[in-house]
Scaffold this active site. Structure first.
Site, PDB file in Angstrom:
ATOM      1  N   HIS A   1      54.054   0.932 -12.407  1.00 10.63           N
ATOM      2  CA  HIS A   1      54.417   1.599 -13.663  1.00 10.63           C
ATOM      3  C   HIS A   1      55.025   0.517 -14.561  1.00 10.63           C
ATOM      4  O   HIS A   1      55.691  -0.394 -14.059  1.00 10.63           O
ATOM      5  CB  HIS A   1      55.519   2.644 -13.501  1.00 10.63           C
TER       6      HIS A   1
ATOM      7  N   ASP B   1      58.567  -0.321 -13.738  1.00 11.83           N
ATOM      8  CA  ASP B   1      58.866  -1.078 -12.507  1.00 11.83           C
ATOM      9  C   ASP B   1      58.916  -2.572 -12.791  1.00 11.83           C
ATOM     10  O   ASP B   1      59.590  -3.319 -12.090  1.00 11.83           O
ATOM     11  CB  ASP B   1      57.767  -0.900 -11.437  1.00 11.83           C
TER      12      ASP B   1
ATOM     13  N   GLU C   1      46.722  12.554 -11.258  1.00 12.13           N
ATOM     14  CA  GLU C   1      47.259  12.693  -9.900  1.00 12.13           C
ATOM     15  C   GLU C   1      47.933  14.048  -9.749  1.00 12.13           C
ATOM     16  O   GLU C   1      48.982  14.285 -10.332  1.00 12.13           O
ATOM     17  CB  GLU C   1      48.257  11.562  -9.635  1.00 12.13           C
TER      18      GLU C   1
ATOM     19  N   GLU D   1      47.189  12.431  -3.358  1.00  7.33           N
ATOM     20  CA  GLU D   1      48.282  11.896  -2.524  1.00  7.33           C
ATOM     21  C   GLU D   1      48.549  12.808  -1.339  1.00  7.33           C
ATOM     22  O   GLU D   1      48.660  14.027  -1.495  1.00  7.33           O
ATOM     23  CB  GLU D   1      49.545  11.738  -3.382  1.00  7.33           C
TER      24      GLU D   1
ATOM     25  N   HIS E   1      51.619  15.078  -1.652  1.00  2.00           N
ATOM     26  CA  HIS E   1      51.465  16.115  -2.674  1.00  2.00           C
ATOM     27  C   HIS E   1      50.589  17.249  -2.147  1.00  2.00           C
ATOM     28  O   HIS E   1      50.826  18.419  -2.469  1.00  2.00           O
ATOM     29  CB  HIS E   1      50.842  15.536  -3.948  1.00  2.00           C
TER      30      HIS E   1
ATOM     31  N   ASP F   1      46.594   8.020  -2.761  1.00  2.00           N
ATOM     32  CA  ASP F   1      47.955   7.553  -2.514  1.00  2.00           C
ATOM     33  C   ASP F   1      48.284   7.977  -1.091  1.00  2.00           C
ATOM     34  O   ASP F   1      48.453   9.168  -0.792  1.00  2.00           O
ATOM     35  CB  ASP F   1      48.948   8.201  -3.497  1.00  2.00           C
TER      36      ASP F   1
ATOM     37  N   ASP G   1      59.220  15.737  -1.286  1.00  2.00           N
ATOM     38  CA  ASP G   1      58.309  14.592  -1.322  1.00  2.00           C
ATOM     39  C   ASP G   1      59.022  13.364  -0.756  1.00  2.00           C
ATOM     40  O   ASP G   1      59.632  12.607  -1.481  1.00  2.00           O
ATOM     41  CB  ASP G   1      57.910  14.371  -2.789  1.00  2.00           C
TER      42      ASP G   1
ATOM     43  N   ASP H   1      57.771  10.706   0.762  1.00  2.00           N
ATOM     44  CA  ASP H   1      57.095   9.407   0.534  1.00  2.00           C
ATOM     45  C   ASP H   1      57.306   8.413   1.669  1.00  2.00           C
ATOM     46  O   ASP H   1      57.709   7.265   1.443  1.00  2.00           O
ATOM     47  CB  ASP H   1      57.576   8.773  -0.788  1.00  2.00           C
TER      48      ASP H   1
ATOM     49  N   ASP I   1      51.856   4.799  -1.554  1.00  2.00           N
ATOM     50  CA  ASP I   1      52.907   5.384  -2.386  1.00  2.00           C
ATOM     51  C   ASP I   1      54.006   5.824  -1.425  1.00  2.00           C
ATOM     52  O   ASP I   1      54.238   7.018  -1.219  1.00  2.00           O
ATOM     53  CB  ASP I   1      52.332   6.552  -3.212  1.00  2.00           C
TER      54      ASP I   1
HETATM   55  C1  XLS Z   1      55.209  10.778  -7.578  1.00  2.00           C
HETATM   56  C2  XLS Z   1      53.904  10.143  -7.772  1.00  2.00           C
HETATM   57  C3  XLS Z   1      53.950   8.783  -8.458  1.00  2.00           C
HETATM   58  C4  XLS Z   1      52.589   8.430  -8.962  1.00  2.00           C
HETATM   59  C5  XLS Z   1      52.575   7.389 -10.018  1.00  2.00           C
HETATM   60  O1  XLS Z   1      55.368  11.691  -6.773  1.00  2.00           O
HETATM   61  O2  XLS Z   1      53.263  10.039  -6.545  1.00  2.00           O
HETATM   62  O3  XLS Z   1      54.475   7.810  -7.608  1.00  2.00           O
HETATM   63  O4  XLS Z   1      51.764   8.022  -7.911  1.00  2.00           O
HETATM   64  O5  XLS Z   1      53.304   7.778 -11.127  1.00  2.00           O
HETATM   65 NI    NI Z   2      51.539   8.980  -6.111  1.00  2.00          NI
HETATM   66 NI    NI Z   3      54.206  11.194  -4.997  1.00  2.00          NI
END
Ligand code: XLS
Ligand code: NI
Ligand code: NI
Length: 424
Positions: free
Chosen positions: A90, A93, A221, A257, A260, A285, A296, A298, A328
């Protein structure tokens, strides 16, 4: 000159991932197209809702261009240590903390010039770029769906700058994830208007892609909630309906993802199959959610049977194409060492490689495809095919005249699960 951040760290070791190993006629690296997510590994400071920073990094605080460049130096050292072919970012980042749009633009241009120079000395390419339109307080009521047109304008300018930077760095994709494109309460939300603005915004993104000659894919996404209570891009099926409504189904694909999918009440392979059925699988992702906490988390993927089914459906869809496998995923906040960054990624690459090889073996063996064609074999007959261009009257007449009486057959789920277990 090396930054020293990874001094003393043991190199990544792999049991299953070998980039040059040829599987189904293609190098594993070219199938999987692994990417490091800049935000989780280098920008996130280890906070959770109850506590702040746990990672103490030499590029903190992230409010200065000198430290942004140090962060990029460390990132490229890690890409080399992992021998990873891609990364994703992003805008927020990469560059120092957000200010005015003019500030954001000049710091983004400066840092992406710097990153472009680093890429010349590295094998690592850009899988995708995106705009962070969810962290700063200006985005609290949405970006393209904000009731304030000045925020819509700021969002349009921001996405333009991030698409320009993605093109400059040779990215294969541009992603839009709308964390704040949704709402907290209908009491203050005009949903129809917000959806129209989001559709119009995405159309402008597509027009701009063609204007600047970006040859990559535009991806949205899906995610059902978090941070917004209700997100408009709920899941793959919702996104597909949205894209069709605004005439964008030929222009935009999906970045799906794992975590998600779980939040939306689906398996990851469900989401991939939904996208694949529409020819809209763009990229993935890859991560893993905690199945108890309901949010979430991750985490780095580490469930081989799940990963195997994911890649099975990716292979069925014809592979990742211009997309890839973006981790991700972030460390747990107690994993504060440089070594943890290497271990998290190397383990994830190995888990994906192991699952991928299992998927490829199932494809080559063909057992699941055989079971599918057996199950649908009845549809091969001319009478069955004719029904699909017939009508209810004629079908009803045939049921009466032929005395059609269906005979239920086993779905054989257990046998198929046993089959999959032989490969994972
Ligand atoms: C957040 C998203 C984010 C996207 C990019 O949950 O996964 O990381 O992949 O903005
Ligand atoms: Ni993501
Ligand atoms: Ni995510």
């Amino acid at each position: 000159m090396a930054t020293g951040f990874f001094d003393g760290v043991a190199p990544a070791t792999f049991q299953h991932y070998n980039p040059d190993e040829v599987v189904m006629g293609k190098r594993m690296e070219d199938h999987l197209r692994f990417a490091v997510a800049y935000w989780h590994s280098f920008a996130w400071e280890g906070g959770d809702p109850f506590g702040g920073q746990t990672f103490i990094r030499p590029w903190h605080p992230q409010d200065d261009m000198g430290r942004a460049k140090l962060k990029a130096d460390v990132a490229f050292e890690m890409f080399d240590l992992l021998n990873v072919p891609f990364f994703c970012w992003h805008d927020a980042d990469l560059r120092p903390e957000q200010g005015s749009f003019a500030d954001n633009l000049s710091t983004l241009n400066e840092i992406t010039d710097y990153i472009g120079e680093k890429m010349e000395g590295s094998k690592t390419r850009l899988l995708w770029g995106t705009a962070n339109m969810f962290s700063d307080r200006r985005w609290m009521a949405g970006a393209a769906t904000n009731p304030d047109p000045d925020v819509f304008a700021f969002a349009a300018a921001t996405v333009k700058s991030c698409m320009d930077a993605t093109l400059k760095l040779g990215g294969d994709n541009y992603v839009l994830w709308g964390g704040r494109e949704g709402y907290e309460t209908l009491l203050n939300t005009d949903m129809g208007q917000e959806l129209d603005h989001m559709g119009r915004f995405l159309s402008m993104v597509v027009d701009y892609k063609h204007k600047i000659g970006f040859k990559g894919q535009i991806l949205v996404e899906p995610k059902p909630q978090e941070p917004s209570k209700h997100q408009y891009d709920y899941d793959a099926a919702t996104c597909i309906g949205f894209l069709r409504k605004y005439g964008l189904e030929k222009e935009v694909k999906l970045n799906l993802e794992q975590g998600h999918a779980i939040l939306a009440g689906h398996s990851f392979e469900h989401e991939i199959a939904v996208a694949a059925a529409e020819g809209m699988l763009g990229s993935i992702d890859m991560n893993r959610n905690d199945y108890q906490s309901g949010w979430d988390t991750d985490q780095f993927p580490n469930n081989v049977p799940e990963v195997a089914l994911t890649y099975y459906h990716v292979l069925k869809a014809g592979g990742l194409g211009l997309g890839g496998t973006n981790f991700d995923a972030k460390l747990r906040r107690q994993s504060i060492d440089a070594q943890d960054l290497i271990d998290g990624h190397a383990g994830a690459m190995d888990v994906c490689a192991r699952g991928f090889k299992a998927a490829a073996a199932m494809m080559t063996d063909g057992g699941l495809e055989q079971a599918l064609s057996d199950r649908y074999a009845g549809w091969q007959t001319p009478q069955a095919q004719a029904m699909l261009t017939s009508d209810l009257d004629s079908i009803a007449a045939r049921v009466l005249s032929e005395g059609i009486a269906p005979q239920p057959r086993s779905g054989r789920q257990e046998a198929l699960e046993n089959y999959v277990n032989r490969f994972v």
